[in-house]
Design a protein around this motif. Structure first.
Motif, PDB file in Angstrom:
ATOM      1  N   LEU A  25      -7.190   5.229  -0.251  1.00 14.35           N
ATOM      2  CA  LEU A  25      -5.701   4.845   0.456  1.00 14.35           C
ATOM      3  C   LEU A  25      -5.561   5.145   1.915  1.00 14.35           C
ATOM      4  O   LEU A  25      -4.856   4.426   2.887  1.00 14.35           O
ATOM      5  CB  LEU A  25      -4.459   4.816  -0.359  1.00 14.35           C
ATOM      6  CG  LEU A  25      -4.489   4.075  -1.761  1.00 14.35           C
ATOM      7  CD1 LEU A  25      -3.257   4.526  -2.545  1.00 14.35           C
ATOM      8  CD2 LEU A  25      -4.259   2.642  -1.157  1.00 14.35           C
ATOM      9  N   ASN A  26      -6.051   6.700   2.124  1.00 12.48           N
ATOM     10  CA  ASN A  26      -5.829   7.268   3.520  1.00 12.48           C
ATOM     11  C   ASN A  26      -6.816   6.937   4.462  1.00 12.48           C
ATOM     12  O   ASN A  26      -6.868   7.619   5.395  1.00 12.48           O
ATOM     13  CB  ASN A  26      -5.598   8.565   3.474  1.00 12.48           C
ATOM     14  CG  ASN A  26      -3.824   8.827   2.785  1.00 12.48           C
ATOM     15  OD1 ASN A  26      -2.976   8.171   3.173  1.00 12.48           O
ATOM     16  ND2 ASN A  26      -3.893   9.502   1.659  1.00 12.48           N
ATOM     17  N   ASP A  27      -7.969   6.264   3.800  1.00 18.77           N
ATOM     18  CA  ASP A  27      -9.118   5.878   4.770  1.00 18.77           C
ATOM     19  C   ASP A  27      -9.896   7.202   4.839  1.00 18.77           C
ATOM     20  O   ASP A  27     -10.365   7.378   6.116  1.00 18.77           O
ATOM     21  CB  ASP A  27      -8.800   5.346   6.054  1.00 18.77           C
ATOM     22  CG  ASP A  27      -8.220   4.056   5.942  1.00 18.77           C
ATOM     23  OD1 ASP A  27      -8.503   3.205   5.060  1.00 18.77           O
ATOM     24  OD2 ASP A  27      -7.291   3.809   6.647  1.00 18.77           O
ATOM     25  N   GLN A  28      -9.954   8.002   3.928  1.00 17.25           N
ATOM     26  CA  GLN A  28     -10.808   9.117   3.687  1.00 17.25           C
ATOM     27  C   GLN A  28     -12.023   9.266   3.035  1.00 17.25           C
ATOM     28  O   GLN A  28     -12.048   8.411   1.918  1.00 17.25           O
ATOM     29  CB  GLN A  28      -9.943  10.354   3.470  1.00 17.25           C
ATOM     30  CG  GLN A  28      -9.045  10.589   4.539  1.00 17.25           C
ATOM     31  CD  GLN A  28      -7.921  11.617   3.831  1.00 17.25           C
ATOM     32  OE1 GLN A  28      -8.178  12.122   2.778  1.00 17.25           O
ATOM     33  NE2 GLN A  28      -6.873  12.121   4.760  1.00 17.25           N
ATOM     34  N   ASP A  29     -12.966   9.825   3.092  1.00 16.99           N
ATOM     35  CA  ASP A  29     -14.393   9.706   2.370  1.00 16.99           C
ATOM     36  C   ASP A  29     -14.025  10.418   0.906  1.00 16.99           C
ATOM     37  O   ASP A  29     -13.760  11.744   1.038  1.00 16.99           O
ATOM     38  CB  ASP A  29     -15.317  10.462   2.847  1.00 16.99           C
ATOM     39  CG  ASP A  29     -16.667  10.505   2.279  1.00 16.99           C
ATOM     40  OD1 ASP A  29     -16.889   9.838   1.213  1.00 16.99           O
ATOM     41  OD2 ASP A  29     -17.768  10.918   2.689  1.00 16.99           O
ATOM     42  N   ASP A  88       0.757  -1.086   0.085  1.00 17.60           N
ATOM     43  CA  ASP A  88       0.090   0.069  -0.076  1.00 17.60           C
ATOM     44  C   ASP A  88       0.870   1.276   0.101  1.00 17.60           C
ATOM     45  O   ASP A  88       0.617   2.169  -0.744  1.00 17.60           O
ATOM     46  CB  ASP A  88      -0.846   0.043   1.146  1.00 17.60           C
ATOM     47  CG  ASP A  88      -2.041  -1.008   1.014  1.00 17.60           C
ATOM     48  OD1 ASP A  88      -2.432  -1.332  -0.083  1.00 17.60           O
ATOM     49  OD2 ASP A  88      -2.891  -1.095   1.818  1.00 17.60           O
ATOM     50  N   GLU A  89       1.915   1.254   0.641  1.00 13.29           N
ATOM     51  CA  GLU A  89       2.773   2.381   0.817  1.00 13.29           C
ATOM     52  C   GLU A  89       3.321   2.915  -0.801  1.00 13.29           C
ATOM     53  O   GLU A  89       3.342   3.955  -0.935  1.00 13.29           O
ATOM     54  CB  GLU A  89       3.987   2.044   1.545  1.00 13.29           C
ATOM     55  CG  GLU A  89       3.925   2.066   3.036  1.00 13.29           C
ATOM     56  CD  GLU A  89       3.211   3.192   3.827  1.00 13.29           C
ATOM     57  OE1 GLU A  89       3.522   4.383   3.190  1.00 13.29           O
ATOM     58  OE2 GLU A  89       2.013   2.994   4.367  1.00 13.29           O
ATOM     59  N   ILE A  90       3.442   2.014  -1.706  1.00 13.05           N
ATOM     60  CA  ILE A  90       4.027   2.539  -2.652  1.00 13.05           C
ATOM     61  C   ILE A  90       2.760   2.980  -3.614  1.00 13.05           C
ATOM     62  O   ILE A  90       2.911   3.925  -4.370  1.00 13.05           O
ATOM     63  CB  ILE A  90       4.701   1.252  -3.436  1.00 13.05           C
ATOM     64  CG1 ILE A  90       5.657   1.753  -4.525  1.00 13.05           C
ATOM     65  CG2 ILE A  90       3.656   0.284  -4.167  1.00 13.05           C
ATOM     66  CD1 ILE A  90       6.789   2.354  -4.309  1.00 13.05           C
ATOM     67  N   HIS A  91       1.723   2.511  -3.462  1.00 15.42           N
ATOM     68  CA  HIS A  91       0.349   2.998  -4.164  1.00 15.42           C
ATOM     69  C   HIS A  91       0.256   4.414  -3.480  1.00 15.42           C
ATOM     70  O   HIS A  91       0.212   5.324  -4.481  1.00 15.42           O
ATOM     71  CB  HIS A  91      -0.922   2.055  -3.530  1.00 15.42           C
ATOM     72  CG  HIS A  91      -1.148   0.912  -4.424  1.00 15.42           C
ATOM     73  ND1 HIS A  91      -0.689  -0.295  -3.992  1.00 15.42           N
ATOM     74  CD2 HIS A  91      -1.833   0.792  -5.507  1.00 15.42           C
ATOM     75  CE1 HIS A  91      -0.999  -1.148  -4.893  1.00 15.42           C
ATOM     76  NE2 HIS A  91      -1.867  -0.665  -5.848  1.00 15.42           N
ATOM     77  N   LYS A  92       0.298   4.646  -2.056  1.00 16.67           N
ATOM     78  CA  LYS A  92       0.240   6.264  -1.843  1.00 16.67           C
ATOM     79  C   LYS A  92       1.428   6.912  -2.321  1.00 16.67           C
ATOM     80  O   LYS A  92       1.059   7.995  -2.674  1.00 16.67           O
ATOM     81  CB  LYS A  92       0.241   6.084  -0.194  1.00 16.67           C
ATOM     82  CG  LYS A  92      -1.019   5.416   0.340  1.00 16.67           C
ATOM     83  CD  LYS A  92      -0.519   5.504   1.939  1.00 16.67           C
ATOM     84  CE  LYS A  92      -1.801   4.545   2.624  1.00 16.67           C
ATOM     85  NZ  LYS A  92      -1.556   4.535   4.104  1.00 16.67           N
ATOM     86  N   PHE A  93       2.736   6.378  -2.413  1.00 13.98           N
ATOM     87  CA  PHE A  93       3.747   7.187  -2.944  1.00 13.98           C
ATOM     88  C   PHE A  93       3.374   7.662  -4.350  1.00 13.98           C
ATOM     89  O   PHE A  93       3.631   8.879  -4.687  1.00 13.98           O
ATOM     90  CB  PHE A  93       4.898   6.560  -2.466  1.00 13.98           C
ATOM     91  CG  PHE A  93       6.030   7.298  -2.908  1.00 13.98           C
ATOM     92  CD1 PHE A  93       6.837   8.004  -2.137  1.00 13.98           C
ATOM     93  CD2 PHE A  93       6.678   7.369  -4.392  1.00 13.98           C
ATOM     94  CE1 PHE A  93       8.020   8.577  -2.254  1.00 13.98           C
ATOM     95  CE2 PHE A  93       7.813   7.901  -4.538  1.00 13.98           C
ATOM     96  CZ  PHE A  93       8.412   8.853  -3.640  1.00 13.98           C
TER      97      PHE A  93
END
Length: 594
Positions: free
Chosen positions: A349-353, A299-304
């Motif tokens: 990915l950051n658990d936001q709406d 997931d970290e690479i997705h976010k990055f």
């Protein structure tokens, strides 16, 4: 030294194959092929009997140019041992390999500090091979820009520090490079994106040199080996295949299977062992990305990456994106839709709406061409994170496919291609040079499929042991510099475990339980008829005292580029592992000669 070389050689006119069919055996790991396979793949043949192939080389021998280098480098090593007062005759010169593990920019800087100290201690000229994984290859690429860098390392070091702590590459240059990668070859993947949006961030340059052009056999430096793994092989849990892939100035291929192609031809299209279509040789920026794309499964690479894509979109003005066809809708609408789509992925990915972005995207697409499909936020269950990620991934694919119809907008075409690569998670795709060979000397799984995907070796083992465990390299001593996160002994323990399954010579590795959280700065592992292994964890109780966690947190693998002060401090800490153990290293060199 080991016995005479063994080989199986394919020539353009004929293919030599084994008389015995070797079955594939099940295995519980991502590993490879058994000792029986390794032995059966070898056939005794003198070097003079081997005919070099112009396309694919199937052989358990070194490339002739590497052999020439080894012969000359042994003279350098011999002289270095004389200077160190280590008794040795010319026919006893040991083969010593230095390994740099992965670890992002931490590995890049720490390897540089270690090499500088080896230079200061008159030990660098004892090294025959320098092999790296991930971030260590970023350091290697910087060093080998300079001819004979090992003879003037203080000057080279200062230039590298100045660049790494200097300004970023401009967005304009980055965009131009991204276009070159997209339109310049048959396969475009996230490795190209990672090169332009991540590697450039840390190495602060676009290195367009080609590896095959960067080296000649008269070089005074250790021989460089860059390593990656074959993704398809790594994922094979039910068959025995060889995932270890090395790239040297002369050839690229599978370390244990003994299947190689000229480095300048790696990426070209092959069929039945013959090159049928050229592709441009990869440059050093791409090679650093290919080797240094670790976390490519998380997931970290997705976010990055989504963060970098979003930043790229927000920093690119609409006016920079040309609309070649006046009949197509405004480019700014496509641009806005892609920005919303990238930010939606980040929200999830950051658990936001992501509802507000979904509404903006719906409006933009409706204004663009009446496209009505929206993200089903009403059906989204925030508690089921995997389901939400699957939904947004599918939505991203649908919207990207829709926007890709505007092919007359080159920038939009590239961006939608990036989005589709993100949804399919495609890394390091190349033509398979073993395609359709039908040669029993190579595992059948490697000959299947027109393409192969290659990724960071750190996803299998974060140190390049198997590049130097090739029997024909006759390695006597391995010095392993470990810069990785987590267990500081994982790389050497995993190498021992894998070697045992392969029946490769490797010493037993036993770590005292009290050392796992508080490692020392020098470990030696020895075994009968096996190379001696020196293992050196970067942060340890000697150079960090009781502050190991402090140093690990200060130099995290994923963080903003280091300042000049942080670079110098890390180099000093890494250098202590060499200076504090100079005499111990000399003792081990003397021992392998004896």
């Amino acid at each position: 030294m080991a016995s005479a070389s063994t080989a199986i050689q394919m020539t353009p006119s004929s293919i030599l194959v084994l008389n015995t069919t070797v079955p594939f055996l099940p295995t519980a790991c991502h590993l490879l092929f058994s000792s029986t396979l390794l032995q059966n793949y070898r056939r005794t043949m003198s070097a003079s009997e081997i005919q070099e192939s112009s396309d694919v080389r199937i052989a358990h021998t070194l490339h002739t140019k590497e052999e020439e280098f080894v012969h000359k480098r042994r003279e350098t090593v011999f002289q270095a041992l004389q200077n160190l007062k280590i008794p040795c005759s010319k026919n006893e010169v040991p083969h010593i390999a230095l390994l740099g593990s992965g670890g992002g920019q931490r590995a890049m800087v720490a390897l540089l500090g270690s090499l500088v100290q080896l230079y200061e201690e008159d030990l660098l000229d004892c090294i025959l091979y320098l092999s790296g994984v991930s971030g260590s290859t970023w350091c290697m690429a910087s060093l080998y820009q300079e001819p004979d860098w090992s003879t003037k390392l203080e000057t080279v070091k200062d230039k590298i520090i100045e660049r790494l702590s200097g300004p970023q590459v401009s967005w304009g240059e980055a965009r131009t490079k991204l276009k070159e990668y997209h339109y310049g070859k048959d396969f475009f993947s996230l490795t190209d994106v990672w090169a332009v949006m991540a590697v450039i961030t840390f190495v602060k340059e676009i290195d367009e040199c080609k590896l095959s052009e960067q080296w000649d056999h008269l070089s005074k430096d250790p021989f460089p080996i860059y390593t990656v793994v074959d993704k398809q092989c790594k994922q094979h849990e039910d068959v025995c295949v060889d995932p270890w892939f090395e790239i040297t100035p002369h050839e690229a291929g599978y370390s244990l299977s003994g299947a190689f192609v000229e480095t300048s031809s790696f990426g070209c299209q092959f069929d039945k062992g013959h090159k049928i279509k050229d592709q441009p040789e990869m440059d050093m920026l791409y090679l650093q990305s290919l080797c240094g794309s670790c976390l490519a499964d998380g997931d970290e690479i997705h976010k990055f990456l989504w963060d970098k894509i979003s930043e790229f979109l927000h920093r690119s003005s609409h006016s920079e994106m040309k609309n070649e066809d006046p009949k197509t809708p405004p480019v700014d609408k496509c641009h806005q839709a892609l920005m919303d789509l990238a930010d939606m992925n980040l929200c999830v990915l950051n658990d936001q709406d992501p509802s507000h972005l979904d509404q903006s995207l719906r409006t933009t697409l409706d204004d663009l061409d009446g496209y009505q499909l929206g993200f089903p936020t009403e059906n989204m269950n925030p508690a089921d994170k995997q389901a939400v990620k699957h939904l947004v991934n599918q939505h991203t694919k649908n919207v990207s496919n829709h926007l890709s119809r505007y092919s007359s907008m080159p920038d939009i075409q590239i961006l939608t291609h990036i989005f589709k690569c993100m949804t399919s998670w495609i890394w390091g795709r190349h033509y398979n040079f073993l395609h359709n060979m039908k040669d029993e000397a190579v595992p059948a799984a490697l000959q299947e499929g027109e393409t192969r995907d290659y990724e960071d070796s750190g996803l299998l083992n974060n140190s390049p042991y198997f590049s130097v465990l090739r029997e024909e390299r006759h390695i006597d001593l391995i010095i392993s510099l470990d810069f990785s996160d987590g267990d500081p002994f994982m790389t050497v323990k995993k190498a021992a475990e894998m070697s045992k399954k392969l029946n490769l010579s490797f010493p037993e590795v036993n770590i005292p339980s009290e050392d796992v959280d508080n490692p020392k700065d020098f470990y030696v592992f020895k075994g009968k008829n096996a190379p001696t292994v020196i293992h050196i964890p970067l942060f340890n109780v000697v150079n960090c005292g009781g502050e190991i966690d402090y140093w690990r947190n200060k130099y995290r693998i994923v963080q903003d580029p280091y300042s000049a002060e942080k670079i110098i401090d890390l180099m000093k800490v890494a250098g202590k592992n060499i200076s504090n153990n100079r005499e111990k290293i000399k003792e081990q060199i003397q021992a392998i000669i004896g």
